[in-house]
Design a protein around this motif. Structure first.
Motif, PDB file in Angstrom:
ATOM      1  N   PHE A  34      27.914 -25.473 -42.221  1.00  0.00           N
ATOM      2  CA  PHE A  34      29.368 -25.288 -42.203  1.00  0.00           C
ATOM      3  C   PHE A  34      29.862 -24.575 -43.457  1.00  0.00           C
ATOM      4  O   PHE A  34      31.009 -24.720 -43.871  1.00  0.00           O
ATOM      5  N   SER A  35      28.986 -23.780 -44.080  1.00  0.00           N
ATOM      6  CA  SER A  35      29.367 -23.029 -45.274  1.00  0.00           C
ATOM      7  C   SER A  35      30.251 -21.838 -44.919  1.00  0.00           C
ATOM      8  O   SER A  35      29.986 -21.132 -43.950  1.00  0.00           O
ATOM      9  N   PRO A  36      31.285 -21.576 -45.717  1.00  0.00           N
ATOM     10  CA  PRO A  36      32.034 -20.323 -45.561  1.00  0.00           C
ATOM     11  C   PRO A  36      31.149 -19.142 -45.964  1.00  0.00           C
ATOM     12  O   PRO A  36      30.026 -19.316 -46.443  1.00  0.00           O
ATOM     13  N   LEU A  37      31.692 -17.951 -45.796  1.00  0.00           N
ATOM     14  CA  LEU A  37      30.901 -16.747 -46.000  1.00  0.00           C
ATOM     15  C   LEU A  37      30.400 -16.582 -47.438  1.00  0.00           C
ATOM     16  O   LEU A  37      29.204 -16.441 -47.687  1.00  0.00           O
ATOM     17  N   LYS A  38      31.330 -16.601 -48.401  1.00  0.00           N
ATOM     18  CA  LYS A  38      30.945 -16.270 -49.775  1.00  0.00           C
ATOM     19  C   LYS A  38      29.968 -17.271 -50.374  1.00  0.00           C
ATOM     20  O   LYS A  38      28.952 -16.866 -50.971  1.00  0.00           O
ATOM     21  N   PRO A  39      30.173 -18.596 -50.227  1.00  0.00           N
ATOM     22  CA  PRO A  39      29.168 -19.529 -50.754  1.00  0.00           C
ATOM     23  C   PRO A  39      27.787 -19.329 -50.131  1.00  0.00           C
ATOM     24  O   PRO A  39      26.764 -19.437 -50.809  1.00  0.00           O
ATOM     25  N   LEU A  40      27.749 -19.010 -48.826  1.00  0.00           N
ATOM     26  CA  LEU A  40      26.463 -18.760 -48.178  1.00  0.00           C
ATOM     27  C   LEU A  40      25.771 -17.552 -48.815  1.00  0.00           C
ATOM     28  O   LEU A  40      24.567 -17.584 -49.095  1.00  0.00           O
ATOM     29  N   CYS A  41      26.543 -16.495 -49.066  1.00  0.00           N
ATOM     30  CA  CYS A  41      25.965 -15.292 -49.683  1.00  0.00           C
ATOM     31  C   CYS A  41      25.438 -15.603 -51.078  1.00  0.00           C
ATOM     32  O   CYS A  41      24.392 -15.079 -51.487  1.00  0.00           O
ATOM     33  N   LEU A  62      19.846 -17.522 -41.946  1.00  0.00           N
ATOM     34  CA  LEU A  62      19.879 -16.423 -40.975  1.00  0.00           C
ATOM     35  C   LEU A  62      20.676 -16.785 -39.731  1.00  0.00           C
ATOM     36  O   LEU A  62      21.398 -15.951 -39.169  1.00  0.00           O
ATOM     37  N   LEU A  63      20.556 -18.026 -39.309  1.00  0.00           N
ATOM     38  CA  LEU A  63      21.237 -18.453 -38.081  1.00  0.00           C
ATOM     39  C   LEU A  63      22.738 -18.617 -38.251  1.00  0.00           C
ATOM     40  O   LEU A  63      23.445 -18.889 -37.276  1.00  0.00           O
ATOM     41  N   GLN A  64      23.235 -18.436 -39.490  1.00  0.00           N
ATOM     42  CA  GLN A  64      24.684 -18.457 -39.698  1.00  0.00           C
ATOM     43  C   GLN A  64      25.308 -17.097 -39.429  1.00  0.00           C
ATOM     44  O   GLN A  64      26.528 -16.976 -39.349  1.00  0.00           O
ATOM     45  N   LEU A  65      24.499 -16.052 -39.322  1.00  0.00           N
ATOM     46  CA  LEU A  65      25.051 -14.713 -39.120  1.00  0.00           C
ATOM     47  C   LEU A  65      25.869 -14.579 -37.838  1.00  0.00           C
ATOM     48  O   LEU A  65      26.928 -13.940 -37.861  1.00  0.00           O
ATOM     49  N   PRO A  66      25.429 -15.162 -36.705  1.00  0.00           N
ATOM     50  CA  PRO A  66      26.285 -15.067 -35.508  1.00  0.00           C
ATOM     51  C   PRO A  66      27.681 -15.657 -35.738  1.00  0.00           C
ATOM     52  O   PRO A  66      28.654 -15.165 -35.166  1.00  0.00           O
TER      53      PRO A  66
END
Length: 637
Positions: free
Chosen positions: A116-123, A150-154
């Motif tokens: 459930f991470s937002p975009l920037k923290p995941l990056c 990787l599975l967070q990209l969708p």
């Protein structure tokens, strides 16, 4: 005394279920996938720190992340408080990403946090792991973190949040933060540089397979199930035989990258055909390319078949036959067969398989790619010679425990629409219920349990003796045997034949308790689904079969699988039939409400309204029936 030429096999036979495939499946002829692999040294020009040089997660830090994760789960899924907590926790993760990813407990928590991470923290977390990609990808815990990322990209690719955060891009320690697309392409580039190593390592091959799916914008259900179950006890894993896929939108750069990455298979095609671990990556690539880049998929298939056909010929014909019997290459060939066009299948049969089908069907390994070959047949021109060659050995194949071959052949007859009467006749003979004709009414229990007539009813008939007539009293007194998965699949195909009268008559001959057992069985319940959905089964025939369930509705409603069957019956029932069902369930309303499955049925049937306000219930159900008729007329038009 005799009755013409009888089968050369024993009169009484229980056909082994066979067909099981996977982790050391009994009788599969194959050991569990995976192997012990010696660590490979890094390629020249690269230095890989020793494992001891990497940070370890302290008990205090592990406790902090465990408490933080628990707190996050208790907070509402929407709202500023949760968003702030996620950002703060992942900020701490960034500093200890490597230690978390390579710790068993830490890895599991990090996977949940990334979910459930937002975009920037995941990056940021991804970027923190990237300098140690080789170590993390080859680590038994770390690789699952990379898969989860990787599975967070969708979820995050092309989202409004991504565009907003790109505008607010901040500088990190090593310069501007890369976008999710750039990180994905960067990972693919690093894998491409050392493709053979990453595909051949037991752990990193999981990452490569996930990367191929993400680049292609297609997630395979079988691979996601394998990832979810990777750290679960064996009993909790749910292997998936069918590869269902979920598509999502990806940038054009990803598809270009997918083609570039897939071209790496061509450089070492022999390794990817014969190596157990590397072969899995090629199998996934073929499935993705077949959906997104079919021309390149055909090119890859040509390379595989070209290599296999160029090897030394076997003593009994084509060199391809050797690979069909090999534990590793046969799995790859299965996938090649499933993605091949009809013209390729036709040439494959004529050039390599013709005259060898019975031998392949009897082989403990080669029977599996033969099943996939049969699954892929879609033309009468190919099915006719295949059926002519394989059908005489049908009983022998069943006796060897390779029932999957027979089910695949019956499925091909169902799909293509030819040889249906012939294959049904051969099945009746194989299960010893063709003659005398009175035995034919017993075919459903025999097919469902994969037992011959003598074994199912416990008869001791000598070989060559005249078969006894069917005894109705004996049949009704016997409980229905355990329904096998393959037996259920066989009946489902037969019910979808253009003429399914014999199967329906046999179902109609079952007693109420026997039909209830079928409906309550995990595999058998799908047989009744086929009765309800087959286009060749008329409403009158369907009602004739299902009327036997009267008096069994409460037991159906209180069963996990039976309740699903009852819901399906209810959905297609006319108002009169709905009244009968509700009237039978009504007196047991309280029992149904307390039952974990029955209370769903009670709600679906609106039992409380039926008992207290009958007129309103009838109006409501009449309106539902009217809408259904209108919808059916539109669909028919």
């Amino acid at each position: 005394m005799g009755l013409g030429p009888r089968s050369p096999h024993q009169a009484g036979r229980r056909f082994p279920a066979g067909g099981k495939r996977g982790r050391g499946a009994k009788g599969s002829g194959r050991p569990p996938p995976g192997r012990q692999r010696q660590p490979c040294p890094p390629p020249d020009g690269r230095s890989e720190p020793a494992p001891d040089a990497h940070p370890h997660l302290s008990p205090e830090a592990l406790g902090y992340f465990r408490r933080a994760l628990s707190a996050l789960k208790e907070v509402s899924e929407t709202g500023e408080e949760r968003e702030l907590m996620v950002h703060n926790v992942l900020k701490e993760v960034e500093a200890q990403a490597l230690a978390l990813a390579t710790d068993r407990a830490g890895s599991e928590m990090l996977q949940e946090l990334l979910g459930f991470s937002p975009l920037k923290p995941l990056c940021r977390v991804w970027a923190a792991l990237r300098p140690n990609l080789r170590f993390v990808a080859c680590h038994r815990c770390g690789v699952h973190v990379l898969q989860t990322a990787l599975l967070q990209l969708p979820r995050l690719l092309g989202s409004p949040a991504e565009e907003e955060e790109e505008e607010e891009e901040e500088d990190g320690k090593d310069g501007p933060l890369e976008t999710l697309e750039e990180l994905g392409l960067g990972l693919a580039a690093e894998v491409c540089d050392d493709f053979l190593f990453y595909c051949g390592d037991t752990h990193s091959s999981f990452m490569v397979r996930t990367l191929l799916q993400v680049l292609g914008g297609t997630l395979l259900e079988s691979e996601r199930a394998r990832h979810r179950g990777s750290q679960l006890p064996e009993a909790q894993r749910a292997p998936s035989r069918e590869c269902k896929a979920t598509d999502f939108k990806v940038p054009e750069t990803f598809l270009n990258c997918l083609q570039n990455l897939s071209s790496c298979f061509l450089k070492d095609i022999a390794v990817f055909i014969t190596d157990k671990i590397s072969s899995f990556c090629l199998q996934v690539a073929l499935q993705i390319l077949h959906r997104k880049l079919p021309q390149f998929c055909a090119h890859l298939c040509n390379a595989v078949m070209g290599y296999l056909s160029s090897r030394n010929s076997s003593a009994d014909g084509s060199p391809l036959l050797l690979f069909l019997r090999d534990q590793t290459s046969s799995r790859l060939l299965e996938q090649v067969l499933l993605v091949s066009e009809p013209s390729r299948l036709q040439s494959l049969f004529e050039g390599h398989l013709q005259g060898q089908l019975q031998t392949l069907a009897a082989h403990p390994i080669a029977n599996f790619p033969l099943q996939r070959f049969l699954d892929a047949i879609t033309t009468p021109e190919l099915l006719s010679p295949v059926f002519e060659e394989l059908s005489p050995a049908l009983e022998a194949v069943l006796a060897q425990g390779h029932s999957g071959v027979v089910i695949a052949l019956v499925g091909a007859c169902h799909r293509v629409g030819i040889h249906q009467a012939q294959v049904l006749k051969l099945l009746l003979e194989a299960f010893h219920c063709a003659e005398p004709s009175s035995r034919q009414v017993a075919c459903v229990p025999l097919f469902a349990t994969l037992m011959t007539y003598e074994v199912y009813y416990g008869l001791a008939e000598e070989e060559g003796a005249v078969p006894a007539e069917h005894q109705v009293e004996m049949a009704t007194a016997r409980d229905l045997g355990e329904v096998t998965v393959l037996g259920s699949l066989l009946l489902q195909h037969l019910l979808h034949f253009s003429s399914s009268g014999l199967i329906l008559r046999s179902l109609g001959a079952l007693t109420g308790p026997q039909l209830l057992t079928l409906a309550q069985s995990p595999a058998g319940s799908h047989v009744l689904d086929a009765v309800l959905t087959s286009p060749s089964v008329t409403r009158k025939q369907c009602r004739r079969v299902l009327k036997t369930l009267k008096g069994q509705y409460v037991a159906l409603a209180c069963s996990r699988h039976g309740s699903r069957v009852l819901d399906a019956i209810w959905s297609g029932a006319a108002l009169g039939a709905r009244k009968e069902i509700a009237a039978e369930l009504g007196p047991r309303n309280q029992e149904l409400i307390r039952d974990p499955f029955g209370h769903h049925v009670a709600r679906n049937v609106a039992l409380t309204t039926f008992l207290k306000r009958r007129e309103a219930w009838e109006q409501q159900q009449g309106a539902v029936a009217k809408r259904r008729r209108a919808l059916n007329s539109i669909l028919e038009d």
